[in-house]
Design an enzyme around this catalytic site. Structure first.
Site, short mmCIF file in Angstrom:
data_model
loop_
_atom_site.label_atom_id
_atom_site.label_comp_id
_atom_site.label_asym_id
_atom_site.label_seq_id
_atom_site.Cartn_x
_atom_site.Cartn_y
_atom_site.Cartn_z
N LYS A 1 -14.69 -0.31 -2.39
CA LYS A 1 -15.93 -0.82 -1.79
C LYS A 1 -16.93 0.30 -1.60
CE LYS A 1 -16.19 -1.33 2.96
NZ LYS A 1 -17.36 -0.70 3.54
N ASN A 2 -16.45 1.40 -0.99
CA ASN A 2 -17.38 2.46 -0.60
C ASN A 2 -17.86 3.31 -1.77
OD1 ASN A 2 -17.35 1.52 1.94
ND2 ASN A 2 -15.91 3.03 2.76
N ARG B 1 -24.37 -1.59 6.33
CA ARG B 1 -24.87 -0.25 6.58
C ARG B 1 -25.00 0.55 5.29
NH1 ARG B 1 -25.57 3.70 10.51
NH2 ARG B 1 -25.25 5.45 9.12
N ASP C 1 -22.71 -0.17 14.82
CA ASP C 1 -21.83 -1.33 14.72
C ASP C 1 -20.64 -1.15 15.63
OD1 ASP C 1 -20.24 0.44 13.33
OD2 ASP C 1 -20.84 -0.30 11.37
N ASP D 1 -10.79 5.37 8.21
CA ASP D 1 -10.71 3.95 7.84
C ASP D 1 -9.28 3.43 7.82
OD1 ASP D 1 -13.44 3.92 7.65
OD2 ASP D 1 -13.52 4.06 5.48
N1 EPU Z 1 -23.32 10.80 11.43
C1 EPU Z 1 -24.35 11.24 12.21
N2 EPU Z 1 -25.54 11.51 11.61
C2 EPU Z 1 -25.74 11.35 10.29
C3 EPU Z 1 -24.68 10.91 9.48
C4 EPU Z 1 -23.46 10.64 10.09
O1 EPU Z 1 -24.21 11.36 13.42
O2 EPU Z 1 -26.85 11.61 9.81
C5 EPU Z 1 -22.03 10.49 12.05
C6 EPU Z 1 -21.77 8.98 12.06
O3 EPU Z 1 -22.38 8.35 13.16
C7 EPU Z 1 -20.27 8.92 12.09
C8 EPU Z 1 -19.85 10.15 11.31
O4 EPU Z 1 -20.97 11.02 11.30
O5 EPU Z 1 -19.82 9.03 13.41
C9 EPU Z 1 -19.40 9.87 9.89
O6 EPU Z 1 -20.44 9.32 9.15
P1 EPU Z 1 -20.55 9.38 7.57
O7 EPU Z 1 -22.00 9.55 7.25
O8 EPU Z 1 -19.57 10.34 7.00
O9 EPU Z 1 -20.09 7.92 7.19
P2 EPU Z 1 -20.89 6.78 6.43
O10 EPU Z 1 -21.44 7.28 5.17
O11 EPU Z 1 -21.80 6.09 7.38
C10 EPU Z 1 -18.78 6.03 5.06
C11 EPU Z 1 -18.02 4.75 4.87
C12 EPU Z 1 -17.23 4.41 6.13
C13 EPU Z 1 -16.31 5.58 6.45
C14 EPU Z 1 -17.12 6.89 6.57
C15 EPU Z 1 -16.24 8.10 6.79
C16 EPU Z 1 -19.44 3.55 3.37
C17 EPU Z 1 -20.30 2.36 3.13
N3 EPU Z 1 -18.95 3.68 4.59
O12 EPU Z 1 -19.69 5.77 6.13
O13 EPU Z 1 -16.46 3.27 5.81
O14 EPU Z 1 -15.67 5.32 7.68
O15 EPU Z 1 -17.88 7.09 5.36
O16 EPU Z 1 -15.32 8.21 5.79
O17 EPU Z 1 -19.20 4.34 2.48
C18 EPU Z 1 -15.40 1.20 6.19
O18 EPU Z 1 -15.30 1.11 4.96
O19 EPU Z 1 -14.81 0.43 6.98
C19 EPU Z 1 -16.25 2.27 6.73
C20 EPU Z 1 -16.69 2.26 7.98
#
Ligand code: EPU
Length: 424
Positions: A22-23, A92, A116, A305
């Site tokens: 998915k991601n 998101r 979320d 995850d």
């Molecule tokens: N964060 C910040 N500021 C930013 C970016 C991130 O504070 O500018 C924080 C976030 O709030 C979070 C942490 O850093 O607490 C991790 O965020 P990251 O940006 O790494 O995650 P993401 O890109 O928003 C993706 C996956 C998530 C997965 C995370 C970590 C997708 C669509 N989502 O999210 O997947 O948990 O990476 O591996 O790729 C899921 O699939 O259930 C899911 C939540």
């Protein structure tokens, strides 16, 4: 609204195939925006998030078609650059159109996706990074408004945290920038690597793929391509943990053991037998698992995850263990639901300590998000009686045909409409 009716007590046994991640797939669809013409993506999972992303891309001017696991994205010469709130709020991951739109149009207006059930999920790193590439970024009326009228230029970005989304947005933006960009402390998740590989196939110049320093030399244009999505390591891990929790024997076809090293190591500590082969991996468990301490971290650390599933495993394991969550501030909310099944799990800030119980007892529970939802279904498989997991739509966002696949492994899971659901 639908729910899962899970009858506990049967081990998961048999073979199951995982599709693309998915991601990764959602981002690959957004990456297609970088090139005019038709991009074909293979092994795209049949999940609702893909449907939402397709809708968003159509709104931006692309034609998106799906035929089984193949998605084609036909991108016109001129794309629109406004991603509205009613589409962005559904997933998101839609924030990942920001980099491609800015690179392609010199402008992007993307609604703020909001937080979320697992945490606040800020965007500061995305926005500060894009500014380093010469964009002007403001947040107004609930929208990120990014402008680079004279185009983006290469720059050096040091991420405070290896954010997956920020790395992806900066990477995509940098591919068409003027000059060289260096992203330091970049995310190294297999899904980021997959995006890099597709970008390279499209003509991008990227060094350091799979490392925490990505060096991108901007090019004048990219071309559409054909790409196969990397297998879903989180779904693979879910089946592996499910096999251990239910004392089953599951072969995950297409599962990549090399993307789950620390997870498989923990399951081996729990007592599982693990065999890896070219076509996938097999996880078998004969006795009650041993509880395992886990600390979540960005890749190659233990994935956040899979944290809800490992807490659920500890809830039925022998002994006491602590799980530490380092990525999200609110990812233990589901523990209250697990407690409804009789689990003995206490949380304090970033820690969850579980005293394993020999057996859980069925109860109605609510899935708060994709992963905790899957964990509650797995917990239901180990419980005595019928567990009702409401909020099936959360699980549909990340697991294609979850009930069907569980049943193919011998589980008794019925998907049914939820008569207890009402909109207040
Ligand atoms: N964060 C910040 N500021 C930013 C970016 C991130 O504070 O500018 C924080 C976030 O709030 C979070 C942490 O850093 O607490 C991790 O965020 P990251 O940006 O790494 O995650 P993401 O890109 O928003 C993706 C996956 C998530 C997965 C995370 C970590 C997708 C669509 N989502 O999210 O997947 O948990 O990476 O591996 O790729 C899921 O699939 O259930 C899911 C939540």
């Amino acid at each position: 609204m639908e729910r899962f009716r899970v009858t506990g007590g049967t081990p998961l046994v048999g073979e199951v195939r995982v599709t693309g991640a998915k991601n990764s797939a959602l981002k690959l669809m957004a990456v297609a925006l970088l090139a005019e013409g038709r991009t074909t993506l293979r092994d795209v999972p049949a999940i609702t998030d893909v449907t939402y992303m397709a809708e968003l891309l159509r709104r931006l001017g692309a034609e998106v078609d799906r035929d089984d696991d193949i998605v084609t994205v036909d991108v016109p010469a001129k794309v629109r650059f406004a991603a509205p709130y009613h589409l962005v709020r559904r997933l998101r991951a839609s924030i990942c159109v920001l980099g491609p739109l800015l690179a392609r149009c010199g402008a992007a207006d993307v609604a703020l996706p909001g937080g979320d059930a697992i945490g606040s999920r800020g965007l500061g790193l995305h926005l500060a990074g894009l500014e380093k590439l010469g964009a002007t970024v403001t947040v107004e009326h609930g929208f990120v408004m990014a402008r680079a009228g004279r185009g983006l230029r290469g720059g050096n970005v040091w991420l405070d945290f290896p954010s997956v989304g920020a790395t992806e947005n900066l990477l995509t933006a940098a591919t068409l920038a003027d000059g060289t960009t260096v992203i330091d402390n970049a995310a190294r998740e297999p899904e980021v690597v997959d995006i890099c590989r597709m970008l390279v196939r499209m003509g991008a110049k990227i060094d350091g793929i799979g490392t925490s320093t990505l060096r991108i030399e901007g090019v004048d244009g990219l071309s559409s391509t054909l790409h196969t999505t990397v297998p879903d390591r989180i779904v693979t891990g879910t089946w592996a943990i499910g096999a251990v929790m239910t004392r089953g024997d599951v072969t995950v076809l297409n599962g990549r053991a090399d993307h789950l090293e620390i997870v498989l190591d923990k399951l081996a500590y729990a007592g599982a037998t693990i065999d890896t082969a070219d076509e996938g991996l097999r996880v078998a468990m004969w006795d009650r698992p041993r509880a395992v301490d886990v600390v979540t971290l960005p890749y190659p650390g233990f994935p956040t995850d899979l944290q809800p599933m490992i807490v659920a495993l500890n809830a039925v394991a022998e002994g006491t263990a602590m799980v530490t969550e380092n990525v999200y501030e609110a990812r233990f909310m589901f523990v209250n639901e697990l407690a409804r099944l009789g689990a003995d799990v206490r949380t304090d800030g970033h820690h969850a300590v579980a005293n394993g119980r020999p057996r859980l007892s069925a109860a109605p529970v609510a899935a708060p998000d994709i992963r905790a939802g899957a964990a509650l279904v797995l917990a239901g498989l180990t419980a005595e009686g019928e567990t009702l997991v409401s909020g099936a739509h959360h699980i549909d966002r990340g697991y294609p045909n979850f009930a069907g696949q569980l049943n193919s492994l011998g589980a008794h899971v019925v998907r049914e409409s939820d008569p207890d659901h009402f909109d207040a």
